[in-house]
Motif scaffolding. Sequence first.
Motif, mmCIF file in Angstrom:
data_model
loop_
_atom_site.group_PDB
_atom_site.id
_atom_site.type_symbol
_atom_site.label_atom_id
_atom_site.label_comp_id
_atom_site.label_asym_id
_atom_site.label_seq_id
_atom_site.Cartn_x
_atom_site.Cartn_y
_atom_site.Cartn_z
ATOM 1 N N ARG A 1 41.823 11.606 47.803
ATOM 2 C CA ARG A 1 41.291 11.613 46.430
ATOM 3 C C ARG A 1 39.879 11.031 46.391
ATOM 4 N NH1 ARG A 1 42.562 9.278 42.138
ATOM 5 N NH2 ARG A 1 41.889 11.045 40.888
ATOM 6 N N ALA A 2 39.671 9.916 47.127
ATOM 7 C CA ALA A 2 38.343 9.299 47.147
ATOM 8 C C ALA A 2 37.313 10.236 47.760
ATOM 9 C CB ALA A 2 38.392 7.986 47.922
ATOM 10 N N ALA A 3 37.708 10.963 48.811
ATOM 11 C CA ALA A 3 36.785 11.903 49.451
ATOM 12 C C ALA A 3 36.509 13.104 48.563
ATOM 13 C CB ALA A 3 37.352 12.355 50.793
ATOM 14 N N ALA A 4 37.522 13.562 47.847
ATOM 15 C CA ALA A 4 37.387 14.777 47.040
ATOM 16 C C ALA A 4 36.677 14.527 45.715
ATOM 17 C CB ALA A 4 38.762 15.377 46.778
ATOM 18 N N TYR A 5 36.963 13.396 45.074
ATOM 19 C CA TYR A 5 36.491 13.183 43.700
ATOM 20 C C TYR A 5 35.714 11.880 43.494
ATOM 21 C CZ TYR A 5 39.910 16.849 42.825
ATOM 22 O OH TYR A 5 40.613 18.040 42.847
ATOM 23 N N GLY A 6 35.766 10.962 44.438
ATOM 24 C CA GLY A 6 35.080 9.686 44.268
ATOM 25 C C GLY A 6 33.580 9.838 44.233
ATOM 26 N N ASP A 7 32.913 8.856 43.622
ATOM 27 C CA ASP A 7 31.461 8.933 43.447
ATOM 28 C C ASP A 7 30.690 8.194 44.536
ATOM 29 O OD1 ASP A 7 29.144 9.720 41.911
ATOM 30 O OD2 ASP A 7 28.937 7.602 41.318
ATOM 31 N N ILE A 8 31.376 7.465 45.416
ATOM 32 C CA ILE A 8 30.691 6.617 46.401
ATOM 33 C C ILE A 8 30.494 7.393 47.692
ATOM 34 C CG2 ILE A 8 30.732 4.423 47.626
ATOM 35 C CD1 ILE A 8 32.721 3.427 45.493
ATOM 36 N N ALA A 9 29.237 7.672 48.023
ATOM 37 C CA ALA A 9 28.914 8.466 49.213
ATOM 38 C C ALA A 9 28.507 7.548 50.359
ATOM 39 C CB ALA A 9 27.814 9.472 48.902
ATOM 40 N N GLU A 10 29.409 6.673 50.740
ATOM 41 C CA GLU A 10 29.171 5.756 51.847
ATOM 42 C C GLU A 10 30.351 5.821 52.806
ATOM 43 O OE1 GLU A 10 28.140 1.774 50.830
ATOM 44 O OE2 GLU A 10 26.961 2.341 49.062
ATOM 45 N N VAL A 11 30.226 5.142 53.949
ATOM 46 C CA VAL A 11 31.349 4.977 54.864
ATOM 47 C C VAL A 11 32.233 3.862 54.310
ATOM 48 C CG1 VAL A 11 32.068 4.362 57.193
ATOM 49 C CG2 VAL A 11 30.015 5.756 56.847
ATOM 50 N N MET A 12 33.508 4.181 54.105
ATOM 51 C CA MET A 12 34.435 3.232 53.484
ATOM 52 C C MET A 12 35.764 3.209 54.229
ATOM 53 S SD MET A 12 33.837 4.370 49.513
ATOM 54 C CE MET A 12 33.817 6.127 49.928
ATOM 55 N N ILE A 13 36.503 2.140 54.004
ATOM 56 C CA ILE A 13 37.885 2.021 54.456
ATOM 57 C C ILE A 13 38.773 2.067 53.218
ATOM 58 C CG2 ILE A 13 39.588 0.396 55.371
ATOM 59 C CD1 ILE A 13 37.480 -0.480 57.406
ATOM 60 N N CYS A 14 39.835 2.867 53.277
ATOM 61 C CA CYS A 14 40.786 2.964 52.173
ATOM 62 C C CYS A 14 42.162 2.543 52.665
ATOM 63 C CB CYS A 14 40.841 4.388 51.626
ATOM 64 S SG CYS A 14 42.018 4.603 50.264
ATOM 65 N N MET A 15 42.652 1.416 52.127
ATOM 66 C CA MET A 15 43.988 0.918 52.475
ATOM 67 C C MET A 15 44.607 0.251 51.250
ATOM 68 S SD MET A 15 44.703 1.549 55.765
ATOM 69 C CE MET A 15 45.851 0.296 56.328
ATOM 70 N N PHE A 16 45.847 -0.215 51.395
ATOM 71 C CA PHE A 16 46.546 -0.870 50.290
ATOM 72 C C PHE A 16 45.696 -1.991 49.702
ATOM 73 C CE2 PHE A 16 51.361 -0.458 49.706
ATOM 74 C CZ PHE A 16 51.336 0.911 49.905
ATOM 75 N N GLY A 17 45.769 -2.135 48.364
ATOM 76 C CA GLY A 17 45.125 -3.258 47.711
ATOM 77 C C GLY A 17 46.057 -4.448 47.690
ATOM 78 N N PRO A 18 47.044 -4.492 46.781
ATOM 79 C CA PRO A 18 48.040 -5.564 46.804
ATOM 80 C C PRO A 18 49.151 -5.232 47.785
ATOM 81 C CG PRO A 18 48.444 -4.141 44.927
ATOM 82 C CD PRO A 18 47.216 -3.589 45.624
ATOM 83 N N THR A 19 50.148 -6.110 47.863
ATOM 84 C CA THR A 19 51.277 -5.824 48.752
ATOM 85 C C THR A 19 52.142 -4.696 48.210
ATOM 86 O OG1 THR A 19 52.520 -7.577 47.644
ATOM 87 C CG2 THR A 19 51.386 -8.159 49.677
ATOM 88 N N SER A 20 52.063 -4.438 46.911
ATOM 89 C CA SER A 20 52.807 -3.332 46.316
ATOM 90 C C SER A 20 51.999 -2.042 46.488
ATOM 91 C CB SER A 20 53.049 -3.604 44.827
ATOM 92 O OG SER A 20 51.839 -3.525 44.108
ATOM 93 N N ASP A 21 52.538 -0.949 45.928
ATOM 94 C CA ASP A 21 51.864 0.345 46.084
ATOM 95 C C ASP A 21 51.148 0.763 44.804
ATOM 96 O OD1 ASP A 21 54.008 0.882 44.485
ATOM 97 O OD2 ASP A 21 54.879 2.440 45.762
ATOM 98 N N ARG A 22 50.684 -0.206 44.003
ATOM 99 C CA ARG A 22 50.061 0.124 42.719
ATOM 100 C C ARG A 22 48.712 0.807 42.886
ATOM 101 N NH1 ARG A 22 49.386 -5.119 39.717
ATOM 102 N NH2 ARG A 22 49.494 -6.013 41.803
ATOM 103 N N TYR A 23 47.930 0.407 43.873
ATOM 104 C CA TYR A 23 46.617 1.012 44.066
ATOM 105 C C TYR A 23 46.102 0.708 45.467
ATOM 106 C CZ TYR A 23 45.044 -3.767 42.978
ATOM 107 O OH TYR A 23 44.869 -5.124 42.972
ATOM 108 N N GLY A 24 45.123 1.490 45.885
ATOM 109 C CA GLY A 24 44.413 1.213 47.118
ATOM 110 C C GLY A 24 43.044 0.659 46.802
#
Length: 465
Positions: A233-256
């Motif tokens: 989703r971040a690659a397809a629609y996100g606005d940030i055109a940088e090199v990024m890491i996408c992983m879990f945010g909290p211990t739950s699955d609410r967001y990355g």
Amino acid sequence: MNQPANDPLKGYRGQARAALERFRVRVWSEVRLTNDAGSVFEGVILPRSETFDDLHVVIKMRNGYNTGVHVDRIRAIQELGYKEAVYKIPEREFPFNAGLPKVTLLGTGGTIASRLDYRTGAVIPAFTPGELYGAVPELADICNLTTRKLFGVFSENMSKDQYIPLAQAIGDEIAAGADGIVIGHGTDTMGHTAAILSFMVQHSPVPIVLVGSQRSSDRPSSDAALNLIHAVRAAAYGDIAEVMICMFGPTSDRYGLLHRGTRCRKMHSSYRSTFRTIGDIPLCMVSRSRFDYLTRDYLPRDKTRKVRIDAVYDDRVTILYYYPGMKPDLVDALVEKGYKGIVIAGTGLGHVNKPLYPALKRAIQQGVHVVMAVQTLWGFAQMYVYDTGRDLLDIGIVPLDNMLPETALMKLCWVLGHTQEHAEVMRLMRTPVSHEITEREPHNGYVILQGGLPETEEFITSHWK
């Protein structure tokens, strides 16, 4: 001695084999095993590698974990059923939808592109990134996905031989019209790869997102699918055109979380929320339905921008992690072995002991480029504050402010791929390319909660999921 392919006790030998024969069970038997403490283990008996010891019976538990039980502790094994496992991630042709953006997934190996090896109970790299679609069909609702398997290595085996072709492949996919790039990568050295790509791939017109998982797809607690959905989703629609890491945010699955490639580090060996932005805040929260940008200080998506691929790398560089009592012969040995760059992870504001001074001075005189980062991770190398730091400045060691040690390693490898001229090396190391050095650390860029304190326990009680 090699065992026949149809051996019902695949890989077991010695005492473990005798135990299975005594209780009349086999590999792939679904069993209930009781040990000498009365604990009960239910699951499937897994094959073993013939190189492993002969003292344990290994069971894949119903919760997805593998458990080894010592033969001396087994009191009973009851066979409940039998079903030989055939593990194969389904592979399907990805459907095309003209209305969706084009995303390229580059496979390098790692846990997000993996399958279980039932012979050993270990997770091994998947054969093709295309298998991911079979495992995560939701991807077809997000984009038109093209997959390319570049390598099949665990992340600890990533090196110059992978970094350079990976950067070049990113350039090729951008030139071919990709709206975003996703890189499947093992988590152990994902921060290193994100850092080097931040230098090798500059002025990207589209997002470049590294993604992995802490727990493999065969485990109920796996984060693989959701991390991949967030990354795509971040690659397809996100606005940030940088090199990024996408992983879990909290211990739950609410967001990355989207972390900037030069400021991110793996901070726990097994937590799904292991990645942290250091000395700053993450770029964005991403979920299945929305993006919440946490800052506007980023390079925005712009398909008219021309990417610059600068894929050079000199691997004659190391990190010297200082500890009390370090001997100067370590520095001399690095020089003798032909190393051209040393990143010191110094104590405090950037310090080492006095016995190292002569060896460091000799190294610099022989053309070795020596820079200083801090092993505290947060904070700045401020070597002008104490006599120790000022002495090191006089020797010729250059502080890198708040650049992370691993990022400094990657950048020095990249810089030395361009030049060995000392003044130019140090100018390039001190010139920010992608926020690897920042002017200041924000007030909320250093948040580490100390467990046990009343205010921390109150926070955990209300927020921990």
